[in-house]
Design a protein around this motif. Structure first.
Motif, PDB file in Angstrom:
ATOM      1  N   ARG A   1      47.285  46.125  47.777  1.00 56.97           N
ATOM      2  CA  ARG A   1      46.815  45.143  46.812  1.00 56.97           C
ATOM      3  C   ARG A   1      45.387  45.461  46.382  1.00 56.97           C
ATOM      4  O   ARG A   1      44.573  45.914  47.176  1.00 56.97           O
ATOM      5  N   TYR A   2      45.141  45.174  45.109  1.00 53.11           N
ATOM      6  CA  TYR A   2      43.785  45.312  44.577  1.00 53.11           C
ATOM      7  C   TYR A   2      43.414  44.005  43.885  1.00 53.11           C
ATOM      8  O   TYR A   2      43.841  43.745  42.772  1.00 53.11           O
TER       9      TYR A   2
ATOM     10  N   TRP B   1      54.097  41.877  40.178  1.00 49.90           N
ATOM     11  CA  TRP B   1      53.021  42.691  40.747  1.00 49.90           C
ATOM     12  C   TRP B   1      51.642  42.332  40.192  1.00 49.90           C
ATOM     13  O   TRP B   1      50.644  42.982  40.502  1.00 49.90           O
ATOM     14  N   LEU B   2      51.560  41.280  39.359  1.00 49.66           N
ATOM     15  CA  LEU B   2      50.298  40.937  38.716  1.00 49.66           C
ATOM     16  C   LEU B   2      50.106  39.426  38.692  1.00 49.66           C
ATOM     17  O   LEU B   2      50.927  38.696  38.142  1.00 49.66           O
TER      18      LEU B   2
ATOM     19  N   GLN C   1      57.274  31.505  41.803  1.00 46.04           N
ATOM     20  CA  GLN C   1      56.375  32.603  42.159  1.00 46.04           C
ATOM     21  C   GLN C   1      54.908  32.214  41.977  1.00 46.04           C
ATOM     22  O   GLN C   1      54.018  32.880  42.511  1.00 46.04           O
ATOM     23  N   ASP C   2      54.652  31.143  41.215  1.00 44.51           N
ATOM     24  CA  ASP C   2      53.290  30.629  41.096  1.00 44.51           C
ATOM     25  C   ASP C   2      52.970  29.788  42.328  1.00 44.51           C
ATOM     26  O   ASP C   2      53.870  29.255  42.988  1.00 44.51           O
TER      27      ASP C   2
ATOM     28  N   LEU D   1      42.135  38.152  39.649  1.00 42.90           N
ATOM     29  CA  LEU D   1      43.210  39.009  39.144  1.00 42.90           C
ATOM     30  C   LEU D   1      43.629  39.921  40.268  1.00 42.90           C
ATOM     31  O   LEU D   1      42.805  40.609  40.876  1.00 42.90           O
ATOM     32  N   GLN D   2      44.939  39.932  40.572  1.00 39.31           N
ATOM     33  CA  GLN D   2      45.411  40.715  41.709  1.00 39.31           C
ATOM     34  C   GLN D   2      46.593  41.610  41.306  1.00 39.31           C
ATOM     35  O   GLN D   2      47.573  41.117  40.741  1.00 39.31           O
ATOM     36  N   PHE D   3      46.457  42.900  41.613  1.00 34.25           N
ATOM     37  CA  PHE D   3      47.533  43.868  41.446  1.00 34.25           C
ATOM     38  C   PHE D   3      48.186  44.115  42.797  1.00 34.25           C
ATOM     39  O   PHE D   3      47.494  44.313  43.804  1.00 34.25           O
TER      40      PHE D   3
END
Length: 358
Positions: free
Chosen positions: A3-4, A327-328, A284-285, A354-356
């Motif tokens: 994860r980023y 994935w985002l 998913q939220d 913001l997460q990848f």
């Protein structure tokens, strides 16, 4: 699982630099299945590697507890790759398991719908991510055992009382004492929805500073041992998805009392709602609204004031994470903090995450 997460964060009001700043880090969760390694079935090696750049503060507005937990870990090791979790876990029978090694406490809360989340998936404030007891280091080495039975389940932990962020095979384990904890939980239903009660306690034999020996702000201290913390939790789902077992949101309450010397915590209260955003039909939220009050040791406050001027800390936090893709994730976060430092004004902290996920 890599994860980023990145954060745009700023102090809207309060004491400190109000510039908007960007912070980011890299997380890698690497697991190995024991059966596929030719070992006993039901086990595996678990790891969490973290790399946080030193490009944004973690305690905005003078908050004593981190307002950005993600950037807070690995503690004191910016621009350095650290394995904050590295342990072996094994299932014992059908309902029990044991894990041995190095643990990041936030990882142990990964399955919780309210706490946990590493400061990226759910809340950002440390208190609402991994509520401090005053006795669990930011990274510890020890053992965790779970026994699932009816009508209650048990969790036991035994660990070295020192922070082991930089350690992997230390030769001085338990030289300064030992900390143990036990928690018993009971799952039931209220109004047809899952409800959980948890009672837990921790005790440490390690020496700490005797706060009553601090005089006039001068650190001429003696030591004291026997720190403890007793906590109670109540969790109740307000909405559940019949098709997904872990998709729910509900009400959470946690109250704790502690010795207050040598533990820096004396009393604490956390309450809020959170979980999956089922009311929008978006499982998913996730969202959360939480508040806390941490009563720090009265003996510590009396000993160092008026030189340091500290009192108790409280805050309210709200967030929403929108799943743009599997994935985002993108979401706003806002925190209203009353810092423990009396010279600091109440702070309003705003962030955009913001997460990848790879």
């Amino acid at each position: 699982d890599m994860r980023y997460p990145g954060f745009y964060q700023g102090l809207v009001s309060g004491t400190g630099d109000e510039d908007i700043q960007y912070g980011d880090k890299f997380d890698a969760f690497i697991n190995f299945d024991s059966r596929k390694l030719g070992l006993r079935e039901g086990g595996g090696f678990r790891s969490h590697f973290e790399y946080a750049r030193d490009n944004a503060p973690t305690n905005l507005g003078g908050a004593l507890f981190a307002t950005n937990t993600a950037l807070y870990w690995p503690v004191g090791k910016p621009n350095k790759l650290v394995a904050t979790s590295l342990y072996f876990t094994q299932r014992v029978g059908k309902k029990s398991s044991i894990a041995l090694g190095k643990f990041n406490p936030v990882d142990l809360l990964a399955a919780d719908n309210f706490y946990g989340g590493w400061g990226t998936d759910r809340f950002m404030n440390l208190i609402l991510v991994a509520p401090p007891s005053g006795l669990i280091p930011v990274v510890f080495i020890g053992a965790v055992a779970t026994v699932r039975s009816q009508p209650v389940s048990w969790t036991f932990m035994v660990f070295d009382p020192n922070d082991r962020t930089d350690d992997y095979l230390p030769g001085d384990l338990f030289e300064d004492g030992v900390t143990g904890s036990v928690a018993v939980s009971h799952d039931t239903t209220l109004a047809g929805r899952k409800t959980t009660f948890v009672l837990g306690g921790l005790y440490s034999t390690a020496d700490g500073v005797d706060y009553s020996s601090i005089g006039g702000g001068l650190v001429e201290t003696t030591s004291k041992s026997g720190a403890w913390n007793i906590n109670f939790e109540f969790k109740h789902n307000l909405q559940e998805d019949a098709e997904q077992a872990n998709a729910s949101w509900g009400f959470y309450l946690k109250a704790a009392i502690a010795d207050g010397n040598p533990n820096y915590v004396q009393r604490s209260l956390i309450a809020g709602i959170g979980g999956k955003a089922l009311f929008f039909g978006r499982p998913q939220d996730n969202f959360g609204l939480g508040a806390y009050y941490y009563n720090l040791s009265d003996e510590l406050e009396d000993s160092i004031n008026p030189a340091a001027l500290i009192s108790d800390e409280a805050a309210i936090e709200a967030y929403y994470n929108y799943a743009m893709r599997p994935w985002l994730y993108l979401g706003p976060n806002i925190q209203c903090v009353k810092p423990a430092r009396d010279r600091f004004d109440n702070a309003l902290v705003a962030s955009l995450r913001l997460q990848f996920r790879f």
